[in-house]
Design an enzyme around this catalytic site. Structure first.
Site, PDB file in Angstrom:
ATOM      1  N   GLU A 202       0.966  -1.794   0.049  1.00 43.77           N
ATOM      2  CA  GLU A 202      -0.496   0.326   0.333  1.00 43.77           C
ATOM      3  C   GLU A 202       0.498   1.185   0.017  1.00 43.77           C
ATOM      4  O   GLU A 202       0.444   2.184   0.252  1.00 43.77           O
ATOM      5  CB  GLU A 202      -1.157  -0.455   1.410  1.00 43.77           C
ATOM      6  CG  GLU A 202      -2.198  -1.072   0.853  1.00 43.77           C
ATOM      7  CD  GLU A 202      -3.378  -1.348   1.827  1.00 43.77           C
ATOM      8  OE1 GLU A 202      -3.076  -0.356   2.971  1.00 43.77           O
ATOM      9  OE2 GLU A 202      -3.963  -1.725   1.356  1.00 43.77           O
ATOM     10  N   GLU A 321      -5.274  -8.192  -0.232  1.00 45.27           N
ATOM     11  CA  GLU A 321      -5.894  -8.697   0.569  1.00 45.27           C
ATOM     12  C   GLU A 321      -7.633  -8.258   0.516  1.00 45.27           C
ATOM     13  O   GLU A 321      -7.532  -6.944  -0.212  1.00 45.27           O
ATOM     14  CB  GLU A 321      -5.777  -7.219   1.837  1.00 45.27           C
ATOM     15  CG  GLU A 321      -4.277  -6.810   2.540  1.00 45.27           C
ATOM     16  CD  GLU A 321      -3.694  -5.933   3.014  1.00 45.27           C
ATOM     17  OE1 GLU A 321      -4.196  -5.626   3.748  1.00 45.27           O
ATOM     18  OE2 GLU A 321      -2.690  -5.665   3.042  1.00 45.27           O
TER      19      GLU A 321
HETATM   20  O1  AHR Z   1      -5.281  -5.636   6.997  1.00 49.40           O
HETATM   21  C1  AHR Z   1      -5.318  -4.795   7.255  1.00 49.40           C
HETATM   22  C2  AHR Z   1      -4.550  -3.190   7.130  1.00 49.40           C
HETATM   23  O2  AHR Z   1      -5.325  -3.272   6.325  1.00 49.40           O
HETATM   24  C3  AHR Z   1      -2.719  -4.009   6.524  1.00 49.40           C
HETATM   25  O3  AHR Z   1      -2.183  -3.985   7.326  1.00 49.40           O
HETATM   26  C4  AHR Z   1      -3.373  -2.695   4.916  1.00 49.40           C
HETATM   27  O4  AHR Z   1      -2.310  -3.340   4.362  1.00 49.40           O
HETATM   28  C5  AHR Z   1      -4.083  -2.749   5.346  1.00 49.40           C
HETATM   29  O5  AHR Z   1      -4.606  -1.184   4.974  1.00 49.40           O
END
Ligand code: AHR
Length: 543
Positions: A202, A321
Site C-alpha cells: 500500500e 488483501e
Molecule cells: O489488513 C489490515 C491492514 O489493512 C493492512 O496492514 C494494510 O495493508 C491494510 O490497510
C-alpha cells in the site's frame, strides 16, 4: 462496469428492490431465477494461489493466535495445535507475511537468529511492541506444517532494494554466501524456496511508513525487483497497486507504477475491505459486485499499458488483501495506548450478514479466475479473521470461516461462465475511506450471485441469495454435463443477520443441509432468503 461518483455525505439513498412481492399470511414469497451453464464456455482455471490468506504482525494474529508457546495445544516450536487444525480445515493455499502496514517498518533481520538476542521493537504501524520471537524462519516452518505456500513481502517503506535482495539471499540461496550461511547457522540448512514476493505494501497510502508517489514507488520497485531476481531468478513478483479502488490516485497509480515495473513483475496487487458503515444490508450484500468492477478496471489498465508498450505480456492480479472490515477499522479499536505486546485490536466479530457479503466476494474472485491468479483473505487469526482464539484458551470459527472453507475446498477447477437471469434491486454503497466519502450507485443488482466450478468429476455451484425476505427458486441449465447426482448441498443462514459465533456458542452459524435439490435434466434448487449455498454435483459423464 459500475460507475463511481462522489455525493455530499448525508445524501445517502437507501437500497430499493425492483420487484418486492407482497407477503400474505406470513408465507415467504418466491423469486424465480435461471442460470445457464455451458461446459464449453469457461472463464478459466483457478490457480491454487487464489485461495490464500494473510498473517501480519498485528494485534493477536501471530502472538496468541498462531504462535503461543505454553498453550496446552502448542507444538514443540510453540505453534498452537488447535489453530493449526482449524487452518487445515479452512484450507488456505498460500500465506502472505509479515504485513501489511507492519512490513513498511520491519527489519527482517530482527526476526532471525537466537531468540534471546532478538530485539524488542516499536511497531509504528499498530503502535505496539514486537518481541520478534516469531520471524521468517518460524513462519516458513509453520507454513510447511500447515501445507501452505509462504508468500513474503519486503519493506520498501523505510528500507529498500538492498535489504530486499539480502532477504531473498537469506531465504532462498542454498549455501556458500554470507547470508545463506547465516540462515544455516540459525538452524535452517535447506533454503526456504519462497517463490512469491510482494514489493512493499500500500505504498500509495499516506498512512504507510515511507509512502511514495507513483514515480518514486515505480522506480524503487523496479530496482528492488532487479536485484531480487538476480539473487533468485525463480521468484515471481507483485507490484503494489492502489490500496483501494476509492483512492484519489487509483488508475493513475497503476498506470505509472506499471510503466516502470512492467518488465520486472508478474503481478499487480489489489486490496478491498467491504463495509456496512451505513447499516444498509441490501447495499452491503451488493458490494462484492464492486470488486468485479474493480478487477475489470485494473485488467483494462494493465492491458492498456501492455498495448502501449507493444507487449503481449499479461500482468496478473494479486488480490492480496480482501475481507469485510468496518466495526474495528477506526478509532479506539485500531490501536491501544502504552505500546502493548499483541494487543487485542481489530478483533472484528463477524455476523451472519458479513458471511453473506464475504461469500459474494468469493464468487467475484472465482468469476475472474482468468486474471486474478492470487488472492489473500486478510487476515487469518484474531485480527479481522475467520479464526478467533482466547490467549491460553479456546479457538473457534467465525461466520466467515464457512464460505471461505467452501470456496477453498470446492472452488478448484475450471470456472464456467454463468448466465444469470434474476430479478434485481438498486443500491447505493457508502464508502468513507479516502479523501472524500464516496457513494457508489449500484443499479440493477441481481438478487442471485453465482459461480460454477467444473472439477471434472464434479460440478460445484456457489449461490448467494441476496433477497432478505424471499426464497429463490433457481433453475440451472447444466449444458454439457449429462446426468448429475448430488454429492452435498449446504446452506448458511440465520433468521438473525446480526448473529455471530462466540467462544460459548461457536457453532451458532454453521452450514446445514440444503434440502430439496432436484436433479433431472438440469438442476432445481430453492434457496432460503439471505443465504450462502453450495451444491456439489457428481458429473457422471461428459455429453
Ligand atoms: O489488513 C489490515 C491492514 O489493512 C493492512 O496492514 C494494510 O495493508 C491494510 O490497510
Amino acid at each position: 462496469m459500475i460507475r463511481r461518483s462522489a455525493h455530499e455525505p448525508g445524501t445517502r439513498k437507501t437500497s430499493r428492490p425492483h420487484d418486492r412481492l407482497n407477503h400474505s399470511n406470513g408465507a415467504t414469497d418466491m423469486k424465480q431465477m435461471k442460470v445457464r451453464l455451458n461446459r464449453d464456455n469457461a472463464i478459466g482455471d483457478t490457480d491454487p494461489r487464489l485461495f490464500g490468506a494473510f498473517v501480519e504482525h498485528l494485534g493477536r494474529c501471530v502472538y496468541g493466535g498462531l504462535f503461543e508457546p505454553g498453550h496446552p495445544t502448542a507444538t514443540p516450536q510453540g505453534f498452537r495445535g488447535d489453530v493449526l487444525a482449524l487452518v487445515r480445515e479452512l484450507a488456505p493455499t498460500i500465506m502472505r507475511y509479515p504485513g501489511g502496514n507492519f512490513v513498511s517498518g520491519y527489519n527482517w533481520e530482527d526476526g532471525v537468529g537466537p531468540v534471546e538476542k532478538r530485539p524488542v521493537r516499536m511497531d509504528l504501524a499498530w503502535l505496539s511492541r514486537d518481541p520478534n520471537t516469531f520471524g521468517t524462519n518460524e513462519f516458513v516452518d509453520w507454513c510447511r506444517l500447515a501445507n501452505i505456500e509462504p508468500m513474503l513481502a519486503v519493506n520498501l517503506g523505510t528500507r529498500g532494494p538492498d535489504d530486499a535482495r539480502r532477504m531473498v539471499e537469506y531465504c532462498n540461496h542454498p549455501s556458500g554466501t554470507e547470508l545463506s550461511d547465516l540462515r544455516r547457522s540459525h538452524g535452517w540448512d535447506d533454503p526456504h524456496e519462497v517463490r512469491f514476493w510482494c514489493l512493499g505494501n500500500e505504498m500509495d497510502g499516506p498512512w504507510q511508513m515511507g509512502s511514495k508517489t507513483a514515480t518514486e514507488y515505480g522506480r524503487i520497485a523496479t530496482e528492488a525487483a532487479k536485484v531480487m531476481r538476480l539473487t533468485d531468478p525463480r521468484i515471481v513478483l507483485a507490484a503494489a497497486g492502489s490500496s483501494g479502488r476509492n483512492m484519489p490516485t487509483f488508475g493513475q497509480w497503476e498506470e505509472e507504477v506499471l510503466d516502470h515495473t512492467f518488465d520486472h513483475v508478474e503481478f499487480i496487487s489489489l486490496h478491498t475491505y467491504l463495509n456496512d458503515y451505513a447499516g444498509d444490508t441490501p447495499a452491503f450484500l451488493a458490494s462484492p459486485d464492486l470488486m468485479d468492477g474493480f478487477i475489470e478496471e485494473v485488467v483494462a489498465i494493465v492491458d492498456a499499458v501492455a498495448t502501449r508498450k507493444g507487449s503481449s505480456k499479461r500482468v496478473m492480479l494479486s488480490f492480496d488483501e480482501w475481507n469485510v472490515w468496518y466495526r474495528t477499522r477506526r478509532g479506539a479499536t485500531r490501536t491501544l495506548p502504552g505500546w502493548p505486546v499483541a494487543p487485542p485490536i481489530l478483533e472484528e466479530v463477524y455476523t451472519m450478514k458479513d458471511a453473506l457479503a464475504f461469500g459474494g466476494a468469493c464468487i467475484s474472485l472465482l468469476n475472474h479466475a482468468d486474471r486474478v491468479r492470487t488472492a489473500c483473505l486478510a487476515q487469518l487469526v484474531n485480527a479481522i479473521a475467520p479464526i478467533m482464539t482466547e490467549t491460553g484458551g479456546r479457538a473457534w470459527r467465525q461466520t466467515i470461516f464457512h464460505p471461505f472453507a467452501d470456496f477453498s475446498n470446492l472452488g478448484r477447477g475450471t470456472v464456467l461462465a454463468a448466465e444469470v437471469d434474476s430479478p434485481t434491486y438498486d443500491a447505493t454503497y457508502f464508502d468513507p475511506r479516502g479523501a472524500t466519502a464516496l457513494h457508489f450507485p449500484m443499479p440493477e443488482v441481481p438478487y442471485l450471485k453465482v459461480a460454477a466450478v467444473d472439477a471434472g468429476a464434479t460440478l460445484t455451484l456457489f449461490l448467494l441469495n441476496r433477497s432478505l425476505d424471499e426464497d429463490a427458486s433457481v433453475e440451472i441449465d447444466t449444458g454439457g454435463f449429462g446426468s448429475l447426482s448430488v454429492v452435498r448441498a449446504t446452506t448458511l443462514r440465520d433468521d438473525d443477520l446480526e448473529a455471530a459465533n462466540t467462544k460459548d456458542a461457536p457453532d451458532r452459524i454453521a452450514p446445514v443441509p440444503l434440502d430439496g435439490v432436484e436433479v433431472s435434466g438440469g438442476v432445481r434448487v430453492t434457496l432460503p432468503p439471505a443465504s450462502w449455498n453450495v451444491v456439489q454435483l457428481r458429473a457422471t459423464r461428459r455429453q
